[in-house]
Motif scaffolding. Structure first.
Motif, short mmCIF file in Angstrom:
data_model
loop_
_atom_site.label_atom_id
_atom_site.label_comp_id
_atom_site.label_asym_id
_atom_site.label_seq_id
_atom_site.Cartn_x
_atom_site.Cartn_y
_atom_site.Cartn_z
N TYR A 33 1.02 -1.17 -0.12
CA TYR A 33 -0.56 -0.06 -0.34
C TYR A 33 1.11 1.08 0.10
O TYR A 33 1.05 2.13 -1.04
N TYR A 34 2.35 1.26 1.21
CA TYR A 34 2.80 2.20 1.02
C TYR A 34 3.48 2.26 -0.36
O TYR A 34 3.55 3.58 -1.09
N PHE A 35 3.84 1.60 -1.27
CA PHE A 35 4.61 1.82 -2.13
C PHE A 35 3.97 2.26 -3.56
O PHE A 35 4.39 2.80 -4.60
N LEU A 36 2.51 1.65 -3.31
CA LEU A 36 1.33 2.39 -4.16
C LEU A 36 0.90 3.76 -4.15
O LEU A 36 1.05 4.95 -4.55
N PHE A 37 0.89 4.52 -2.68
CA PHE A 37 1.11 5.89 -2.16
C PHE A 37 2.00 6.31 -3.20
O PHE A 37 1.39 7.85 -4.13
N ASP A 38 3.31 6.13 -2.67
CA ASP A 38 4.58 7.14 -3.13
C ASP A 38 4.10 6.51 -5.16
O ASP A 38 4.73 7.70 -5.68
N SER A 39 3.87 5.70 -6.12
CA SER A 39 3.84 5.97 -6.88
C SER A 39 2.88 6.48 -7.56
O SER A 39 2.46 7.21 -8.55
N VAL A 40 1.19 6.58 -6.89
CA VAL A 40 0.50 7.97 -7.66
C VAL A 40 1.41 8.63 -7.03
O VAL A 40 0.51 10.07 -8.60
N VAL A 41 1.50 9.22 -6.07
CA VAL A 41 1.58 10.66 -5.74
C VAL A 41 2.48 11.02 -6.81
O VAL A 41 2.56 12.16 -7.58
N ASN A 42 3.72 10.14 -7.00
CA ASN A 42 5.17 11.24 -7.68
C ASN A 42 5.02 10.71 -8.97
O ASN A 42 5.89 11.61 -10.10
N THR A 43 3.77 9.93 -9.80
CA THR A 43 3.26 9.80 -10.79
C THR A 43 2.46 11.93 -11.30
O THR A 43 2.69 12.14 -12.47
N TYR A 44 1.88 11.98 -10.65
CA TYR A 44 0.92 13.06 -10.52
C TYR A 44 2.25 14.10 -10.07
O TYR A 44 2.15 14.85 -11.11
N LEU A 45 3.12 13.85 -9.07
CA LEU A 45 4.10 15.35 -9.26
C LEU A 45 4.95 15.40 -11.07
O LEU A 45 4.80 16.31 -11.47
N ILE A 46 4.99 14.03 -11.27
CA ILE A 46 6.18 13.77 -12.20
C ILE A 46 5.67 14.55 -13.47
O ILE A 46 5.87 15.48 -14.15
N LYS A 47 3.73 13.95 -14.11
CA LYS A 47 2.82 14.39 -15.00
C LYS A 47 1.72 15.92 -14.96
O LYS A 47 1.88 16.01 -16.25
N HIS A 48 1.55 16.10 -13.97
CA HIS A 48 1.01 17.20 -14.05
C HIS A 48 1.74 18.77 -12.96
O HIS A 48 0.81 19.93 -13.39
N CYS A 49 2.72 18.68 -12.41
CA CYS A 49 3.53 19.52 -11.35
C CYS A 49 4.61 19.76 -11.75
O CYS A 49 5.55 20.64 -11.37
N SER A 50 5.25 18.95 -13.29
CA SER A 50 6.75 19.57 -13.77
C SER A 50 8.16 19.29 -13.35
O SER A 50 9.16 19.45 -12.89
N LYS A 63 2.41 26.57 2.27
CA LYS A 63 3.81 27.47 1.26
C LYS A 63 4.89 25.85 1.43
O LYS A 63 5.27 26.12 0.15
N SER A 64 5.24 25.07 2.28
CA SER A 64 6.48 23.83 1.79
C SER A 64 6.34 22.86 1.36
O SER A 64 6.26 21.97 1.05
N SER A 65 4.64 22.37 2.32
CA SER A 65 4.14 21.32 3.02
C SER A 65 2.74 20.88 2.08
O SER A 65 1.91 21.98 1.50
N VAL A 66 2.47 19.50 1.69
CA VAL A 66 1.40 19.12 0.79
C VAL A 66 0.79 17.99 1.30
O VAL A 66 1.30 16.94 1.97
N THR A 67 -0.60 17.95 1.73
CA THR A 67 -1.09 15.96 3.07
C THR A 67 -1.79 15.71 1.42
O THR A 67 -2.77 16.54 1.23
N MET A 80 7.38 26.19 -2.08
CA MET A 80 7.86 25.52 -2.81
C MET A 80 7.63 25.97 -4.35
O MET A 80 6.48 27.28 -4.11
N ALA A 81 8.09 24.86 -5.34
CA ALA A 81 8.13 26.55 -6.58
C ALA A 81 6.28 26.05 -6.76
O ALA A 81 6.12 25.34 -7.05
N ASN A 82 6.31 27.30 -7.75
CA ASN A 82 5.11 28.02 -8.46
C ASN A 82 4.73 26.06 -9.19
O ASN A 82 3.27 26.31 -8.72
N ASN A 83 5.54 25.76 -10.42
CA ASN A 83 4.53 24.52 -11.11
C ASN A 83 4.20 23.53 -10.28
O ASN A 83 3.14 22.54 -9.89
N LEU A 84 4.80 23.57 -8.73
CA LEU A 84 3.95 22.52 -7.97
C LEU A 84 3.22 22.70 -7.68
O LEU A 84 1.78 21.93 -7.18
#
Length: 153
Positions: free
Chosen positions: A38-55, A95-99, A135-139
């Motif tokens: 489950y934690y592997f999956l959480f990491d995967s969905v979050v990082n997929t979103y960050l890479i594809k939609h947050c540059s 400002k620098s964190s996201v939940t 955090m950076a504006n694109n994020l």
């Protein structure tokens, strides 16, 4: 949030989805997905979103996200073979964190199987400290697109 409230989550409560096909090796000795998966999956969905939609480009980005908190509430098992839909939304954007909140659904079933929380703090790659500007504006802009006001939860 109370686990009873989390049990009522629906796919439509989330703004981004990622499909995962379970593997035989994902099962534990009880013949269901091991908790660590489950934690592997959480990491995967979050990082997929960050890479594809947050540059975000992890190998070269000046900012990196450090996981400072995570947890999972489990409601029903999933076992191999299954297709899992990982549903993602942001419930707090600082400002620098996201939940993030992640709903785990098995394809063909309406009920949520698990709900996880994952907190990133974005820091400078070298100093490992949050920047003065956060955090950076694109994020921030990309994360705002999947933000759901916690007052409406």
């Amino acid at each position: 949030m109370a686990p009873d409230a989390l049990k009522t989550r629906k796919r439509s409560d989330y703004k981004f989805e990622l499909e995962y096909r379970t593997r035989w090796s994902d099962n534990d000795m009880y013949h269901h997905l091991n908790n660590s998966i489950y934690y592997f999956l959480f990491d995967s969905v979050v990082n997929t979103y960050l890479i594809k939609h947050c540059s975000l480009h992890p190998p070269t980005s000046s900012q990196i996200g450090l996981v400072v908190h995570s947890h999972c509430d489990y409601f029903a098992p999933i076992e191999f073979p299954a297709v899992v839909d990982l549903a993602l939304r942001v419930v707090k954007l600082g400002k620098s964190s996201v939940t993030y909140e992640i709903g785990v659904f098995e394809r063909g079933h309406a009920d949520v199987k698990a709900v996880g929380e994952f907190v990133h703090v974005f820091v400078d790659r070298e100093s490992r400290k949050p920047g003065k500007q956060g955090m950076a504006n694109n994020l921030k802009e990309g994360l705002q697109n999947i933000f759901v006001d916690s007052a409406k939860l």
